[in-house]
Each structure stands twice: as C-alpha cells, then as structure tokens.
Design a protein around this motif. Structure first.
Motif, mmCIF file in Angstrom:
data_model
loop_
_atom_site.group_PDB
_atom_site.id
_atom_site.type_symbol
_atom_site.label_atom_id
_atom_site.label_comp_id
_atom_site.label_asym_id
_atom_site.label_seq_id
_atom_site.Cartn_x
_atom_site.Cartn_y
_atom_site.Cartn_z
ATOM 1 N N GLY A 179 0.793 -1.215 0.000
ATOM 2 C CA GLY A 179 0.000 0.000 0.000
ATOM 3 C C GLY A 179 0.825 1.264 0.000
ATOM 4 N N LYS A 180 2.121 1.174 0.357
ATOM 5 C CA LYS A 180 3.010 2.332 0.342
ATOM 6 C C LYS A 180 3.983 2.290 -0.830
ATOM 7 C CE LYS A 180 2.813 2.642 5.370
ATOM 8 N NZ LYS A 180 3.592 2.548 6.634
ATOM 9 N N LYS A 357 13.853 -1.826 -17.691
ATOM 10 C CA LYS A 357 13.290 -2.834 -18.597
ATOM 11 C C LYS A 357 11.894 -3.222 -18.110
ATOM 12 C CE LYS A 357 17.850 -4.495 -20.012
ATOM 13 N NZ LYS A 357 18.787 -5.625 -20.104
ATOM 14 N N GLY A 358 11.655 -4.490 -17.806
ATOM 15 C CA GLY A 358 10.298 -4.921 -17.463
ATOM 16 C C GLY A 358 9.971 -4.874 -15.992
ATOM 17 N N ARG A 359 10.887 -4.347 -15.167
ATOM 18 C CA ARG A 359 10.648 -4.297 -13.724
ATOM 19 C C ARG A 359 10.478 -2.843 -13.293
ATOM 20 N NH1 ARG A 359 15.005 -6.117 -10.613
ATOM 21 N NH2 ARG A 359 16.354 -5.286 -12.257
ATOM 22 N N GLN A 360 9.604 -2.633 -12.303
ATOM 23 C CA GLN A 360 9.372 -1.280 -11.820
ATOM 24 C C GLN A 360 8.915 -1.310 -10.370
ATOM 25 O OE1 GLN A 360 6.158 0.602 -13.961
ATOM 26 N NE2 GLN A 360 4.751 -1.095 -13.650
ATOM 27 N N MET A 361 9.118 -0.175 -9.699
ATOM 28 C CA MET A 361 8.622 0.013 -8.343
ATOM 29 C C MET A 361 7.970 1.385 -8.267
ATOM 30 S SD MET A 361 10.586 0.099 -4.650
ATOM 31 C CE MET A 361 11.164 -1.580 -4.789
ATOM 32 N N ILE A 362 6.753 1.422 -7.740
ATOM 33 C CA ILE A 362 6.007 2.656 -7.566
ATOM 34 C C ILE A 362 6.026 3.011 -6.080
ATOM 35 C CG2 ILE A 362 3.843 3.854 -8.016
ATOM 36 C CD1 ILE A 362 5.260 2.715 -10.511
ATOM 37 N N VAL A 363 6.433 4.250 -5.759
ATOM 38 C CA VAL A 363 6.587 4.668 -4.366
ATOM 39 C C VAL A 363 5.791 5.946 -4.138
ATOM 40 C CG1 VAL A 363 8.224 5.380 -2.583
ATOM 41 C CG2 VAL A 363 8.888 3.641 -4.255
ATOM 42 N N MET A 364 5.034 5.975 -3.039
ATOM 43 C CA MET A 364 4.286 7.172 -2.681
ATOM 44 C C MET A 364 5.229 8.211 -2.071
ATOM 45 S SD MET A 364 1.237 6.783 -3.656
ATOM 46 C CE MET A 364 0.542 8.230 -2.862
ATOM 47 N N PRO A 365 5.046 9.500 -2.424
ATOM 48 C CA PRO A 365 5.914 10.552 -1.873
ATOM 49 C C PRO A 365 5.531 10.917 -0.454
ATOM 50 C CG PRO A 365 4.275 11.519 -3.310
ATOM 51 C CD PRO A 365 4.055 10.029 -3.370
ATOM 52 N N LEU A 366 6.390 11.699 0.184
ATOM 53 C CA LEU A 366 6.164 12.190 1.538
ATOM 54 C C LEU A 366 6.260 13.712 1.556
ATOM 55 C CD1 LEU A 366 8.464 9.769 3.587
ATOM 56 C CD2 LEU A 366 5.976 9.646 3.418
#
Length: 440
Positions: A179-180, A357-366
């Motif tokens: 969730g984060k 490439k085909g990998r990613q990480m989505i991160v919520m800002p602060l």
C-alpha cells in the motif's frame, strides 16, 4: 524395524530448514514433531508442518530397509544433532517401549528415549497432481523482490504474498505491495489457468533452498507447491481477490522528468544514502531528491528545524522540468538494490516510478516533515478544474417587506436557484478533496 541412519552432515541443514515451519507456540503437541521416514524406494525424508505449510527434505542417498516412519520431537533431535560431529550419524530405532535416538558417545553409543506419538496424528501432506512448471532464475528473482515488497499486516492478508497475475496470458506479471510501495515485473509466461497468490514465508528466501537447483511450481484449487532438487514447500494459497494494482501505476506519458543513474555506481550511491542525515528515523526515514540546474541532489537534515543539506550525485543523466520530491529512503535503497536505475517524476505530489526494462517500483511521496501527503516545496501544485461560478444577476430594487402578522409564520422559503457564497465555498472544498483523493 530396521534403524534409520541420518548423517549429521545432512541432518543439520535439514533441521535448519524444517525449523522455519515448526511453531514453538503450537497448541497441538504433534506439531512439535518431525516425521522421519524411509520410503518404499529407500529414500530418507524428513517433514515438518504448522498445518498450513509443509516442508519436506530428501537426503542425498537411499538406504536399505522396508518403508517405515516415526515421529521425533524437533527440539530433542536438534539438541542431539548440535552436539554431534560433522562426520557422525544419528540413528533412529524402534523398540517395544517406543522410539529411541542413538548417537556416538565416546567409544560406544548413547541413546535417548522418545515419548511415543501415534503416527496417525501427524497431518497428511497434501498431494498436488498438476504438472510441474519450471521457474527460471529471473522469475525466481522477481518473486523474491515482490515478496520483499508485500505487506506483513495480518488485517490485509490478501497482500501478504506475491501475486502472479495471469490476466494477460502472453505477459504474466509478478506483483507485491503493502500500500506504500508496489513492485511489478512482466515478460513472463506460465501455463497457469488462473492467477495465484504465493504466501510470503521465510523458507522461500532461505539460502539453502535457493541453492538447491531450479524451482518447480505446482498448483491446484487449494494448495501450491514449490520444489527444488531435494526440498519441497507446500502451502495453502491465499484466498481472495487481489486489488486492481494496475490502476495505481502512473501513466508513463505523464512523467516529464527522468533521472538515469549509472548502473555501476548504484552500490556507491546506496552507501551515500545510508550516510545521509535523517531527522525522522523513528517513522518515515525521509530523504529528498532534487533535480535543479542540471544537477541531481540528495536532501537530508539532522533536525526538523535545520535547513536541508544538499549533496550532489555524480554520473547521472537527467531531462525535464526542475523538481523536488521526498520519499522514504528505505524504498529508495530497495529500488536501487533491485537495479532500478531510472527515476521518472510527474510532480511532487505524484508517485515516483523506479524502473529498468520490465521491472518497476512505484513509491508514494512524503512531505518534507515526513507525513504521507506532499505539500508545496518549489513547484506550484497542478491546477484543479473547478466548476465556473454562475454569473450573479444584478440585484433587484428592494421591495417593502410585509408586516408579520402571525408570530408563528416562518416567512418565505429561500430560493433554490441561487447558492449562497458559503454553499459555493463548501462545494469547492469538497471537490478539491475528491481531486486530491483521486490523485493519491
């Protein structure tokens, strides 16, 4: 029965792996035991369980003797094994008074009695008849990375694992989120009929299991099995519908600022991030990223009331508008450890996207103070489309008010055609709130 001989050199790692599923607080006494068996083919195998998961290890070489099985307390067997030498053996023998464990003691054999437990009390290991699917090394790596991003919150159990999304049969996705932050990897194709959630478990990250050859996956409607050359892990699947993770992925076209880091310098950058001062280590671990005047900088400070310390990062390529954004440094380090060396930014209140490439990480800002909603730092917030206020017609000439002849009369009802300024302000506030919720 003919005794079962267990070489210490194999027994120690076997008990270390099985111990990851043995629950010392289990209320059922049988769950504190290890099932030691010799199969009809002569293979020696040990099994442990906590009812939901089963771990079985097969020894390297078969032994002579008829098939048999016995239950031995895990703690008792582990304590004896700990005090034995690498080249010694432990022997499990069955006597009229119950099982005994024999071990080397000076020039003779010592033995310990084992309280007998009926073999029928041990839970039956599930058998999955589906065909095995090989999991290549890159797919296994993605499963581990997604599992490291999965939630550990028991109230959100559906997120406590790695999701294999087979919605697109030609491009499966490996997903994990708490969730984060969210991790996903694609370019995999597995012969799965439906999506699967692999429960997170420390055994799957254990070095011995990962170094024991290629993984094989089997699934049915209830359970799944991941096996290597000698180890087998069986677990119940996580029931429930995994959230629609795709809707949290920001559009690639929306990002205008892109920072590309040198892959060879990621380890050095991680060490620099770990040395950066942090004013909220107890909770948010805030760190800032700033793209300004052609430089990429890290922002940190020791105390909340101090100015930000700006440290430039060399050997980068950057394009797009200037921007400052804050995030949890643990997520930043994790993304760099995964080799996600490109950072795409939309705005200081929008999620960051680390990808390669085909990998990613989505991160919520602060926020700079560490909370989860980012305020204005340097840029102006994106405009919010508000409804245009109606044109107010010119006021009509005042008319004489009638005299109130009935003290209980409530007077004329207000007109519904024109909202008061207070009502318009409330409508705009609610609309802004909805826009911000949609953005997050």
């Amino acid at each position: 029965m003919q005794p079962i001989t267990l070489p210490i050199v194999e027994l120690k790692p076997a008990l270390a792996g099985i111990g990851k599923v043995i629950n010392p607080r289990a209320t059922l006494p049988v769950l504190h035991h290890v099932k030691v068996e010799r199969t009809s083919d002569g293979w020696i195998a040990l099994t442990g369980t906590d009812l939901d998961r089963f771990i079985t290890v097969r020894f390297e070489h078969p032994a002579e003797g008829p098939p048999t099985a016995v239950l031995i307390p895990y703690d008792q067997l582990a304590q004896i094994t700990k005090n034995c030498g690498r080249g010694e053996n432990v022997i499990i023998d069955q006597t009229p008074n119950g099982p005994v464990i024999k071990f080397a003691l000076a020039d003779s054999l010592g033995e310990q009695k084992v309280p007998p437990v009926p073999l029928g009390e041990f839970p039956v290991t599930p058998r999955i008849k589906a065909d095995a699917m090989p999991l290549p090394a890159d797919l296994r790596q993605s499963i581990h990375e997604a599992m490291d991003c999965a939630s550990t919150d028991e109230t959100r159990y559906v997120l406590n694992g790695t999701f294999i999304d087979t919605t697109n049969p030609k491009a499966n996705y490996i997903v994990g989120t708490d969730g984060k932050h969210l991790y996903s990897a694609n370019s995999f194709t597995l012969p799965l009929k439906k999506s699967v959630i692999i429960p997170s478990h420390k055994f799957l990250g254990w070095k011995e299991f990962n170094n024991d050859g290629e993984w094989q996956l089997r699934t049915d409607d209830t359970n799944l099995q991941i096996s290597s050359r000698r180890w087998r892990f069986i677990s119940k699947q996580i029931d429930g519908n995994y959230p629609n993770w795709r809707q949290t992925i920001p559009s690639q076209d929306a990002a205008k600022t892109h920072i590309t880091l040198d892959p060879a310098k990621l380890e050095t950058l991680i060490k620099l991030i770990q040395r950066m001062p942090c004013h909220d280590t107890e909770r948010y671990h805030t760190i800032g990223l700033e793209w300004q005047n052609g430089q990429f900088l890290l922002l940190g400070k020791d105390q909340p009331n101090e100015p930000w310390l700006r440290v430039p990062v060399p050997d980068i390529k950057g394009t797009g508008p200037e921007m400052t954004i804050f995030l949890n440094r643990r997520f930043l380090i994790k993304a760099l450890q995964y080799g996600l060396n490109t950072i795409s930014l939309i705005s200081f209140v929008s999620p960051l996207r680390f990808h390669n490439k085909g990998r990613q990480m989505i991160v919520m800002p602060l926020r700079p103070d560490g909370s989860s909603t980012q305020p204005q730092v340097h840029q102006q917030p994106a405009p919010v489309n508000l409804p245009q206020p109606r044109a107010v017609p010119p006021a009509a000439p005042p008319t004489p008010k009638p005299m109130i002849t009935n003290p209980t009369s409530e007077g004329p009802a207000p007109s519904n055609e024109q909202k008061t300024p207070v009502e318009e302000a409330i409508d705009m506030t609610l609309l802004i709130r909805d826009k911000l919720n949609d953005g997050f």
